[in-house]
Write an enzyme that holds these catalytic residues in place. Sequence first.
Site, PDB file in Angstrom:
ATOM      1  N   SER A 157       0.617  -1.694  -0.175  1.00  0.00           N
ATOM      2  CA  SER A 157       0.085   0.190   0.229  1.00  0.00           C
ATOM      3  C   SER A 157       1.059   0.888   0.222  1.00  0.00           C
ATOM      4  O   SER A 157       1.925   1.098  -0.148  1.00  0.00           O
ATOM      5  CB  SER A 157      -1.514   0.204   1.424  1.00  0.00           C
ATOM      6  N   LYS A 158      -0.315   2.538   0.267  1.00  0.00           N
ATOM      7  CA  LYS A 158       1.315   3.568   0.026  1.00  0.00           C
ATOM      8  C   LYS A 158       2.028   3.439   0.522  1.00  0.00           C
ATOM      9  O   LYS A 158       2.991   4.718   1.036  1.00  0.00           O
ATOM     10  CB  LYS A 158      -0.341   4.733   0.426  1.00  0.00           C
ATOM     11  N   ARG A 159       1.809   3.024   2.156  1.00  0.00           N
ATOM     12  CA  ARG A 159       2.530   3.689   3.229  1.00  0.00           C
ATOM     13  C   ARG A 159       4.034   2.626   2.034  1.00  0.00           C
ATOM     14  O   ARG A 159       5.201   3.476   3.559  1.00  0.00           O
ATOM     15  CB  ARG A 159       1.925   2.673   4.576  1.00  0.00           C
TER      16      ARG A 159
END
Length: 469
Positions: free
Chosen positions: A238-240
Amino acid sequence: MSITTRFAPSPTGYLHVGGARTALYSWLYAKSKGGKFILRIEDTDIERSTQAAINAILEGMQWLGLHHDDGPYYQTKRFDRYKELIQQLLKEGKAYKCFMSSAELDGIREKQMANGEKPRYPGTWRERTDHPENQPFAIRFKNPLNGTVVVNDHIRGKIEISNTELDDLVIQRSDGTPTYNFCVVVDDWDMGITHVVRGEDHINNTPRQINILQALGAPIPEYAHVSMILGDDGKKLSKRHGAVSVMQYRDDGYLPQALLNYLVRLGWSHGDQEIFSVDEMIELFDLDAIGQSASAFNTDKLIWLNQHYIKTMPAQEVAEHAKWHFDQQAIDLSAGPALEDVIAIQADRVKTLKEMAEISRYFYEEYQEFDANAAKKHLRPVAKDALLLVKDKLQAIQQWGPETIQQAINDTATELDVGMGKVGMPLRVAATGSGNSPSLDVTLNLLKPEQVAQRIDKALIYIANRENS
Ligand code: GLU
């Protein structure tokens, strides 16, 4: 048999690396079999689909070079076709009108869940003929009651689902719109898809889709469900984890060749080989060699591949991609040497094209100030004589080129009876503003003689100021 594959993204966001890998596998399989690759935009979710997302997907596919042979098709433009087939199924008794209200359906679901059962539609209207007038209805597919659906998935092997586990799927909502699974089925049929390559999150849809295909009398494609991509911490990517959008990789300075090579290896292998040109991928790729387990994204490996391609691809080709970064960093390429010449000498000094632009600015414009450490170390009063003499010798060069430049530096060192570094380092800082550059003969060669002379003067002024302070 001629092969047709498709990539069928829902345009609810950018093209992410998971989608890009699925697209790549689908594209490669078509190319490897001399088949056709179709792009289909699954935009039936009107609330969540946006034109910006469609553009982002098209841009991502274009940048990666995953060109489609047919399409893009848009599901929203094919509603008439879906409705026509829904009517046909109704007529043939393979679908039926369901007048159950959503409140009633919710009630049934709640009860089932309270009893620890899987919520499913109990087939209430499947055989009923006492249809109320002027009442909204959905249309449901009559799923077979008995038997099993078998999928011989290219990646996951044999999957068997009993029809008793599948309820009667809504294929048309009460507002008249066809539902997602039905559109996919019709499209795969109409577009002659022979191999469906998609994310494993769709695996539960497959038996339902096969039943509908069968009811329509359509051939059943082969399936390959690709596992997920995880972040390096083992959690869903994910963006993390940093970049997930394909275009973010462009922005960060990756070559599409590197990302493609990285993605193809993320789940697929051919012996121990790590480096694959696109032609080699096409030659060697096979769906059956894709692994089942989820793959973890490893940025270090992607960087390694990026360096490899920056170093080994023809400088001209790297330049095609690097240009964009120079533009982004407002570096005017018309003010200096041909970009491919700069790339040829800088290629082994960078990890990304973004860095390439960052470290190559001095070829195109005056640097604003010296790198403080380099200047402190190398632009000292003792360097003055070397700079003055090398400037003379460089200015006297008739044929500006790597050999004559090197000769001028050598002669300066010999005449002053000092080591090469005593001439080279001050000259490097003068000519480039910093202590890091490719070897001086090739670096200076890409600058103009008068530019070099001016920059040496600038260094001499710096030294003079330093003496006076
Ligand atoms: N539109 C679906 C998605 O973006 C893909 C469906 C399919 O490939 O069948 O996840």
